[in-house]
Design a protein around this motif. Structure first.
Motif, PDB file in Angstrom:
ATOM      1  N   MET A 166       0.825  -1.210   0.000  1.00 38.12           N
ATOM      2  CA  MET A 166       0.000   0.000   0.000  1.00 38.12           C
ATOM      3  C   MET A 166       0.861   1.262   0.000  1.00 38.12           C
ATOM      4  SD  MET A 166      -2.709  -1.579  -0.348  1.00 38.12           S
ATOM      5  CE  MET A 166      -4.234  -0.683  -0.089  1.00 38.12           C
ATOM      6  N   THR A 167       2.033   1.219   0.632  1.00 38.42           N
ATOM      7  CA  THR A 167       2.946   2.359   0.593  1.00 38.42           C
ATOM      8  C   THR A 167       3.501   2.553  -0.813  1.00 38.42           C
ATOM      9  OG1 THR A 167       3.562   1.984   2.904  1.00 38.42           O
ATOM     10  CG2 THR A 167       5.010   3.390   1.611  1.00 38.42           C
ATOM     11  N   LEU A 168       3.811   1.449  -1.481  1.00 37.32           N
ATOM     12  CA  LEU A 168       4.276   1.514  -2.870  1.00 37.32           C
ATOM     13  C   LEU A 168       3.236   2.217  -3.744  1.00 37.32           C
ATOM     14  CD1 LEU A 168       6.258   0.537  -5.178  1.00 37.32           C
ATOM     15  CD2 LEU A 168       4.745  -1.458  -5.357  1.00 37.32           C
ATOM     16  N   VAL A 169       1.982   1.805  -3.627  1.00 36.67           N
ATOM     17  CA  VAL A 169       0.916   2.400  -4.425  1.00 36.67           C
ATOM     18  C   VAL A 169       0.745   3.880  -4.091  1.00 36.67           C
ATOM     19  CG1 VAL A 169      -1.571   2.340  -4.872  1.00 36.67           C
ATOM     20  CG2 VAL A 169      -0.272   0.205  -4.738  1.00 36.67           C
ATOM     21  N   ALA A 170       0.804   4.209  -2.797  1.00 37.07           N
ATOM     22  CA  ALA A 170       0.656   5.606  -2.378  1.00 37.07           C
ATOM     23  C   ALA A 170       1.791   6.464  -2.923  1.00 37.07           C
ATOM     24  CB  ALA A 170       0.615   5.693  -0.859  1.00 37.07           C
ATOM     25  N   ALA A 171       3.021   5.947  -2.879  1.00 34.42           N
ATOM     26  CA  ALA A 171       4.165   6.710  -3.385  1.00 34.42           C
ATOM     27  C   ALA A 171       4.043   6.939  -4.889  1.00 34.42           C
ATOM     28  CB  ALA A 171       5.465   5.978  -3.054  1.00 34.42           C
ATOM     29  N   ARG A 172       3.593   5.919  -5.607  1.00 39.10           N
ATOM     30  CA  ARG A 172       3.446   6.060  -7.051  1.00 39.10           C
ATOM     31  C   ARG A 172       2.375   7.091  -7.420  1.00 39.10           C
ATOM     32  NH1 ARG A 172       3.557  -0.186  -9.294  1.00 39.10           N
ATOM     33  NH2 ARG A 172       5.776  -0.236  -9.825  1.00 39.10           N
ATOM     34  N   SER A 173       1.296   7.114  -6.658  1.00 39.41           N
ATOM     35  CA  SER A 173       0.202   8.033  -6.981  1.00 39.41           C
ATOM     36  C   SER A 173       0.468   9.440  -6.468  1.00 39.41           C
ATOM     37  CB  SER A 173      -1.110   7.516  -6.384  1.00 39.41           C
ATOM     38  OG  SER A 173      -1.049   7.505  -4.963  1.00 39.41           O
ATOM     39  N   GLY A 174       1.513   9.586  -5.640  1.00 40.02           N
ATOM     40  CA  GLY A 174       1.862  10.892  -5.106  1.00 40.02           C
ATOM     41  C   GLY A 174       3.193  11.396  -5.627  1.00 40.02           C
ATOM     42  N   PRO A 175       4.192  11.501  -4.737  1.00 36.05           N
ATOM     43  CA  PRO A 175       5.464  12.121  -5.140  1.00 36.05           C
ATOM     44  C   PRO A 175       6.355  11.268  -6.026  1.00 36.05           C
ATOM     45  CG  PRO A 175       5.572  11.381  -2.867  1.00 36.05           C
ATOM     46  CD  PRO A 175       4.155  11.177  -3.306  1.00 36.05           C
ATOM     47  N   GLY A 176       6.056   9.969  -6.180  1.00 37.88           N
ATOM     48  CA  GLY A 176       6.882   9.112  -7.029  1.00 37.88           C
ATOM     49  C   GLY A 176       7.917   8.332  -6.237  1.00 37.88           C
ATOM     50  N   LEU A 177       8.396   7.236  -6.814  1.00 37.69           N
ATOM     51  CA  LEU A 177       9.316   6.359  -6.099  1.00 37.69           C
ATOM     52  C   LEU A 177      10.678   7.002  -5.868  1.00 37.69           C
ATOM     53  CD1 LEU A 177       8.531   2.865  -7.692  1.00 37.69           C
ATOM     54  CD2 LEU A 177       7.516   3.968  -5.686  1.00 37.69           C
ATOM     55  N   ASP A 178      11.063   7.929  -6.722  1.00 35.19           N
ATOM     56  CA  ASP A 178      12.361   8.578  -6.535  1.00 35.19           C
ATOM     57  C   ASP A 178      12.362   9.516  -5.324  1.00 35.19           C
ATOM     58  OD1 ASP A 178      13.470   7.285  -8.669  1.00 35.19           O
ATOM     59  OD2 ASP A 178      13.100   8.896 -10.103  1.00 35.19           O
ATOM     60  N   SER A 179      11.174   9.791  -4.777  1.00 34.66           N
ATOM     61  CA  SER A 179      11.091  10.628  -3.584  1.00 34.66           C
ATOM     62  C   SER A 179      11.298   9.830  -2.302  1.00 34.66           C
ATOM     63  CB  SER A 179       9.716  11.308  -3.517  1.00 34.66           C
ATOM     64  OG  SER A 179       8.693  10.362  -3.218  1.00 34.66           O
ATOM     65  N   LEU A 180      11.326   8.497  -2.414  1.00 28.50           N
ATOM     66  CA  LEU A 180      11.515   7.666  -1.229  1.00 28.50           C
ATOM     67  C   LEU A 180      12.887   7.916  -0.618  1.00 28.50           C
ATOM     68  CD1 LEU A 180      10.062   4.294  -2.571  1.00 28.50           C
ATOM     69  CD2 LEU A 180       8.987   5.823  -0.906  1.00 28.50           C
ATOM     70  N   ARG A 181      12.980   7.696   0.691  1.00 30.20           N
ATOM     71  CA  ARG A 181      14.242   7.913   1.388  1.00 30.20           C
ATOM     72  C   ARG A 181      15.335   6.965   0.893  1.00 30.20           C
ATOM     73  NH1 ARG A 181      12.517   6.766   7.215  1.00 30.20           N
ATOM     74  NH2 ARG A 181      10.817   5.701   6.122  1.00 30.20           N
ATOM     75  N   GLU A 182      16.571   7.441   0.990  1.00 31.79           N
ATOM     76  CA  GLU A 182      17.710   6.605   0.634  1.00 31.79           C
ATOM     77  C   GLU A 182      17.772   5.386   1.548  1.00 31.79           C
ATOM     78  OE1 GLU A 182      19.699   7.067  -1.923  1.00 31.79           O
ATOM     79  OE2 GLU A 182      18.761   8.949  -2.534  1.00 31.79           O
ATOM     80  N   ALA A 183      18.402   4.331   1.051  1.00 27.17           N
ATOM     81  CA  ALA A 183      18.433   3.064   1.785  1.00 27.17           C
ATOM     82  C   ALA A 183      19.148   3.155   3.123  1.00 27.17           C
ATOM     83  CB  ALA A 183      19.088   1.989   0.929  1.00 27.17           C
ATOM     84  N   ASP A 184      20.049   4.138   3.265  1.00 29.15           N
ATOM     85  CA  ASP A 184      20.774   4.284   4.537  1.00 29.15           C
ATOM     86  C   ASP A 184      20.239   5.446   5.367  1.00 29.15           C
ATOM     87  OD1 ASP A 184      21.639   6.375   2.985  1.00 29.15           O
ATOM     88  OD2 ASP A 184      23.781   6.033   3.315  1.00 29.15           O
ATOM     89  N   ALA A 185      18.969   5.823   5.154  1.00 36.54           N
ATOM     90  CA  ALA A 185      18.363   6.909   5.927  1.00 36.54           C
ATOM     91  C   ALA A 185      18.370   6.568   7.412  1.00 36.54           C
ATOM     92  CB  ALA A 185      16.930   7.145   5.459  1.00 36.54           C
ATOM     93  N   PRO A 186      18.537   7.574   8.283  1.00 41.82           N
ATOM     94  CA  PRO A 186      18.548   7.310   9.731  1.00 41.82           C
ATOM     95  C   PRO A 186      17.287   6.582  10.180  1.00 41.82           C
ATOM     96  CG  PRO A 186      19.236   9.557   9.263  1.00 41.82           C
ATOM     97  CD  PRO A 186      18.739   8.997   7.964  1.00 41.82           C
ATOM     98  N   TRP A 187      17.431   5.766  11.204  1.00 37.89           N
ATOM     99  CA  TRP A 187      16.316   4.995  11.767  1.00 37.89           C
ATOM    100  C   TRP A 187      16.413   5.087  13.286  1.00 37.89           C
ATOM    101  CZ3 TRP A 187      15.677  -1.049  11.358  1.00 37.89           C
ATOM    102  CH2 TRP A 187      14.373  -1.394  11.697  1.00 37.89           C
ATOM    103  N   PRO A 188      15.824   6.105  13.887  1.00 38.97           N
ATOM    104  CA  PRO A 188      15.954   6.309  15.337  1.00 38.97           C
ATOM    105  C   PRO A 188      15.513   5.115  16.180  1.00 38.97           C
ATOM    106  CG  PRO A 188      15.041   8.255  14.303  1.00 38.97           C
ATOM    107  CD  PRO A 188      15.063   7.195  13.242  1.00 38.97           C
ATOM    108  N   ALA A 189      14.548   4.338  15.694  1.00 40.32           N
ATOM    109  CA  ALA A 189      14.062   3.192  16.457  1.00 40.32           C
ATOM    110  C   ALA A 189      15.137   2.114  16.617  1.00 40.32           C
ATOM    111  CB  ALA A 189      12.818   2.600  15.804  1.00 40.32           C
ATOM    112  N   ARG A 190      16.041   2.011  15.638  1.00 47.68           N
ATOM    113  CA  ARG A 190      17.139   1.049  15.690  1.00 47.68           C
ATOM    114  C   ARG A 190      18.374   1.701  15.077  1.00 47.68           C
ATOM    115  NH1 ARG A 190      13.788  -0.800  18.390  1.00 47.68           N
ATOM    116  NH2 ARG A 190      13.081  -2.963  18.626  1.00 47.68           N
ATOM    117  N   PRO A 191      19.051   2.569  15.840  1.00 46.11           N
ATOM    118  CA  PRO A 191      20.230   3.283  15.308  1.00 46.11           C
ATOM    119  C   PRO A 191      21.298   2.310  14.811  1.00 46.11           C
ATOM    120  CG  PRO A 191      19.526   4.201  17.416  1.00 46.11           C
ATOM    121  CD  PRO A 191      18.769   2.925  17.228  1.00 46.11           C
TER     122      PRO A 191
END
Length: 215
Positions: free
Chosen positions: A187-212
């Motif tokens: 559902m996130t994939l579909v939402a991203a495609r219908s909105g800002p596009g897949l290239d707007s997704l965060r980089e694979a090494d984006a910070p993750w505060p829940a598991r630094p």
């Protein structure tokens, strides 16, 4: 009119309430159960039991025909065989989640991918567990080199399929697919495609505060 603040920006925020006592009544190989006595805003103290979890990663692997790689696996707690996307635990505290996701995609499907993005970061059941999951989008999918990873236990019976995105959306909305990571990922994939596009997704090494982690 419903109460609230129209147009208010909403975002989760860290907050810690006082804990007056804690114990671990059960500790398994990977997860445990913790009991905390937590001070409420009115000063009362209540007991909260929850699963302590190392964290997980999941991979929505999308091939050139816009199909998602899914696996069917028996899940004993719910007594069902569920269709899921490849996923697994963070084996070591501080492990880079991208490396863990690449490992799981290789071990469960013998697949590699060229392009990785973060689809979503979720808490699976925050009322009863501290499990945090990072769901990746993997594109440029191809067969991995070398020997196929030897699987065992429930994984030995896994069935692999490649399913078009619209078919998965239909299955989710029809109540036929229930795995948390599959539902959120698709559902996130579909939402991203219908909105800002897949290239707007965060980089694979984006910070993750829940598991630094270390990059």
């Amino acid at each position: 009119m419903l109460p609230g603040h129209p147009g208010k920006h909403v975002a989760d925020a860290p907050e810690v309430w006082e804990v007056t006592a804690t114990e671990t009544p059960f500790q398994g190989k990977k997860t445990g159960v913790r009991t905390d006595d937590v001070v409420m805003p009115d000063g009362s103290v209540v007991r909260r039991d929850y699963q302590v979890h190392p964290g997980s990663v999941a991979v929505l692997a999308l091939d050139e025909e816009d199909r998602v790689l899914v696996l069917s696996q028996y899940r004993h707690p719910v007594r069902e065989k569920l269709w899921e996307i490849p996923a697994g635990l963070l084996d070591v505290p501080g492990e880079n989640p991208l490396h863990a996701a690449q490992r799981e995609l290789y071990e469960e499907a013998h697949v590699k991918a060229e392009d990785w993005r973060v689809l979503a970061d979720v808490y699976t059941t925050p009322g009863g567990s501290d499990e945090a999951v990072r769901i990746f989008l993997a594109r440029g999918v191809g067969a991995a080199e070398g020997e196929r990873y030897e699987v065992s236990e429930e994984e030995a019976e896994m069935e692999l399929a490649r399913v078009p995105v619209p078919d998965l959306v239909r299955g989710v909305l029809a109540g036929e697919l229930h795995n948390n990571c599959l539902v959120v990922g698709v559902m996130t994939l579909v939402a991203a495609r219908s909105g800002p596009g897949l290239d707007s997704l965060r980089e694979a090494d984006a910070p993750w505060p829940a598991r630094p982690f270390e990059k």
